[in-house]
Design an enzyme around this catalytic site. Structure first.
Site, PDB file in Angstrom:
ATOM      1  N   LYS A 183       0.842  -1.214   0.000  1.00 52.17           N
ATOM      2  CA  LYS A 183       0.000   0.000   0.000  1.00 52.17           C
ATOM      3  C   LYS A 183       0.870   1.254   0.000  1.00 52.17           C
ATOM      4  O   LYS A 183       0.622   2.207  -0.735  1.00 52.17           O
ATOM      5  CB  LYS A 183      -0.902   0.034   1.245  1.00 52.17           C
ATOM      6  CG  LYS A 183      -2.244  -0.614   1.074  1.00 52.17           C
ATOM      7  CD  LYS A 183      -3.284   0.405   0.597  1.00 52.17           C
ATOM      8  CE  LYS A 183      -4.441  -0.233  -0.134  1.00 52.17           C
ATOM      9  NZ  LYS A 183      -5.062  -1.353   0.563  1.00 52.17           N
ATOM     10  N   LYS A 201      -2.738 -10.106  -9.403  1.00 54.61           N
ATOM     11  CA  LYS A 201      -3.991 -10.722  -8.955  1.00 54.61           C
ATOM     12  C   LYS A 201      -5.180  -9.895  -9.442  1.00 54.61           C
ATOM     13  O   LYS A 201      -5.070  -8.678  -9.637  1.00 54.61           O
ATOM     14  CB  LYS A 201      -3.992 -10.884  -7.427  1.00 54.61           C
ATOM     15  CG  LYS A 201      -4.144  -9.607  -6.661  1.00 54.61           C
ATOM     16  CD  LYS A 201      -4.605  -9.888  -5.237  1.00 54.61           C
ATOM     17  CE  LYS A 201      -5.187  -8.598  -4.673  1.00 54.61           C
ATOM     18  NZ  LYS A 201      -5.827  -8.681  -3.410  1.00 54.61           N
ATOM     19  N   LYS A 243     -10.171  -4.926  -8.418  1.00 55.17           N
ATOM     20  CA  LYS A 243     -10.950  -3.828  -8.961  1.00 55.17           C
ATOM     21  C   LYS A 243     -10.070  -2.604  -9.203  1.00 55.17           C
ATOM     22  O   LYS A 243     -10.193  -1.933 -10.231  1.00 55.17           O
ATOM     23  CB  LYS A 243     -12.041  -3.484  -7.945  1.00 55.17           C
ATOM     24  CG  LYS A 243     -13.207  -2.812  -8.555  1.00 55.17           C
ATOM     25  CD  LYS A 243     -14.364  -2.812  -7.587  1.00 55.17           C
ATOM     26  CE  LYS A 243     -15.593  -2.322  -8.286  1.00 55.17           C
ATOM     27  NZ  LYS A 243     -16.815  -2.646  -7.600  1.00 55.17           N
TER      28      LYS A 243
HETATM   29  P1  AMP Z   1     -11.031  -7.574  -1.152  1.00 59.79           P
HETATM   30  O1  AMP Z   1     -12.048  -7.162  -2.145  1.00 59.79           O
HETATM   31  O2  AMP Z   1      -9.631  -7.364  -1.594  1.00 59.79           O
HETATM   32  O3  AMP Z   1     -11.333  -7.034   0.220  1.00 59.79           O
HETATM   33  O4  AMP Z   1     -11.145  -9.157  -1.016  1.00 59.79           O
HETATM   34  C1  AMP Z   1     -12.232  -9.832  -0.469  1.00 59.79           C
HETATM   35  C2  AMP Z   1     -11.927 -11.311  -0.419  1.00 59.79           C
HETATM   36  O5  AMP Z   1     -11.669 -11.820  -1.734  1.00 59.79           O
HETATM   37  C3  AMP Z   1     -10.663 -11.647   0.409  1.00 59.79           C
HETATM   38  O6  AMP Z   1     -10.876 -12.855   1.086  1.00 59.79           O
HETATM   39  C4  AMP Z   1      -9.595 -11.793  -0.637  1.00 59.79           C
HETATM   40  O7  AMP Z   1      -8.557 -12.622  -0.219  1.00 59.79           O
HETATM   41  C5  AMP Z   1     -10.379 -12.405  -1.792  1.00 59.79           C
HETATM   42  N1  AMP Z   1      -9.759 -12.033  -3.082  1.00 59.79           N
HETATM   43  C6  AMP Z   1      -9.678 -10.789  -3.603  1.00 59.79           C
HETATM   44  N2  AMP Z   1      -9.053 -10.807  -4.799  1.00 59.79           N
HETATM   45  C7  AMP Z   1      -8.735 -12.111  -5.026  1.00 59.79           C
HETATM   46  C8  AMP Z   1      -8.077 -12.789  -6.101  1.00 59.79           C
HETATM   47  N3  AMP Z   1      -7.621 -12.148  -7.171  1.00 59.79           N
HETATM   48  N4  AMP Z   1      -7.929 -14.128  -5.998  1.00 59.79           N
HETATM   49  C9  AMP Z   1      -8.385 -14.795  -4.919  1.00 59.79           C
HETATM   50  N5  AMP Z   1      -9.015 -14.222  -3.884  1.00 59.79           N
HETATM   51  C10 AMP Z   1      -9.189 -12.892  -3.927  1.00 59.79           C
END
Ligand code: AMP
Ligand code: TRP
Length: 332
Positions: free
Chosen positions: A118, A201, A204
């Site tokens: 970050k 990865k 968004k």
């Molecule tokens: P976030 O939107 O980053 O807060 O992610 C919400 C959940 O989705 C968390 O458990 C992340 O680890 C999972 N997550 C987000 N992006 C990915 C990705 N590209 N691959 C696998 N899991 C993801």
């Protein structure tokens, strides 16, 4: 009543509509775990404020929560089985966050990889990094243990956070006596989904994602923009499925045909355009029931609010008793 295997706690920041990475890395397993565990799923709105840049960011939280919870429900999160609520609706988490911050060395927080990343992204310095961002994993720990969560289903990127939660719990238990279980991560079969750029990865912020709630046509357009094997500059050059992200998605959405696709790619009889078209058809097929349910749910205007109000009530009951115990242990 059937004996449950333990208590699940997990959360997501309200970033709006979810993408395939969120679904395959976390949400899909959240749904599956509901039968065997007591499950608590949280919209972590305070975490969304750790990178607040304008009042607009804050104002987006409520509409984003609504969109995200619709995705949860459409995927199969069932408010009759699980508690679904918004983090800030149970203010006891702020108390626990402050108390845990007293047993968390700063060095542990500064070493967290997501924090370092970050900082890099924000080109941050001591004047721009919020105190709240440094404490992100402490708040995450408070989330989990305020509800005595012992199992945390998340994607791979969250592993260092949960490791830190374990250390904070160990330290707390050592100083104040055994109080909390050490939470364990539960990963899915695809804990890290790559984005359409094929490099990083799916996320968004990087705009390399495919939202679950897109139309078939929008999904196809997004998938057609995916990067495949960069060495395959011409259709008659054989591709390398092992490094191609489109192929890795075929493994998930088009299991039946993976061998055929691998064969077609490595022998250059299948071009990337056709390969991506085929993937889009299968992703759309897979998501059709989800999309149908989501549209029906979105037509019930007060549904999400009602579920979240009830969820907060149920969550708060647990939170209050845990805070009372913590205060006692800490001599407050
Ligand atoms: P976030 O939107 O980053 O807060 O992610 C919400 C959940 O989705 C968390 O458990 C992340 O680890 C999972 N997550 C987000 N992006 C990915 C990705 N590209 N691959 C696998 N899991 C993801
Ligand atoms: N940090 C998590 C993410 O970005 C969200 C989160 C906050 C969380 N609190 C949590 C996940 C507690 C699991 C448990 O995805």
């Amino acid at each position: 009543m059937v004996q449950k295997k333990g208590r699940i706690f997990s959360g997501m920041r309200p970033t709006g509509r979810l993408h395939l990475g969120n679904y395959l890395g976390a949400l899909k397993s959240w749904v599956e775990l509901q039968d065997d565990y007591e499950c608590i799923y949280c919209v972590v709105d305070v975490h969304a404020l750790t990178t607040l840049e304008s009042v607009q960011d804050a104002k987006a939280i409520v509409p984003n929560t609504n969109e995200m919870v619709l995705d949860w429900l459409a995927a199969g999160i069932d408010p009759n089985k699980s508690i679904i609520f918004v983090q800030s609706h149970v203010p006891e988490v702020m108390t626990l966050h402050t108390l845990l911050s007293m047993v968390t060395p700063l060095g542990w927080l500064m070493r967290v990889p997501t924090f370092k990343e970050k900082l890099r992204q924000m080109k941050a310095n001591d004047e721009t990094v919020n105190y709240g961002l440094v404490g992100y994993p402490v708040l995450q720990t408070a989330d989990i243990i305020l509800y005595r969560g012992d199992t945390v289903p998340v994607g791979e990127d969250q592993v260092p956070h949960v490791e830190l939660s374990r250390e904070i719990v160990r330290r707390f238990n050592k100083i104040f006596g055994n109080t909390f279980p050490e939470p364990k991560v539960k990963l899915t079969e695809s804990p890290s989904i790559r984005g359409l750029d094929g490099k990083t990865k799916m996320s968004k912020t990087l705009n390399n994602h495919v939202e679950l709630a897109l139309s078939d046509d929008e999904t196809r357009k997004r998938i057609m923009s995916a990067v495949t094997d960069p060495q395959r500059t011409h259709r008659n050059i054989p591709g390398r499925p092992d490094i191609c992200n489109v192929y890795s998605l075929h493994k998930i959405f088009n299991e039946r045909k993976v061998n055929e696709i691998e064969q077609g790619c490595t022998s250059a009889t299948l071009g990337c355009v056709d390969c991506k078209m085929d993937l889009a058809v299968n992703v759309n097929k897979h998501l059709a029931p989800f999309r149908e349910r989501r549209t029906a749910l979105a037509n019930q205007p007060d549904l999400v609010q009602a579920i979240l109000t009830d969820g907060a009530k149920r969550a708060r009951k647990i939170a209050k008793s845990v805070i009372a115990e913590v205060r006692g242990k800490m001599g407050l």
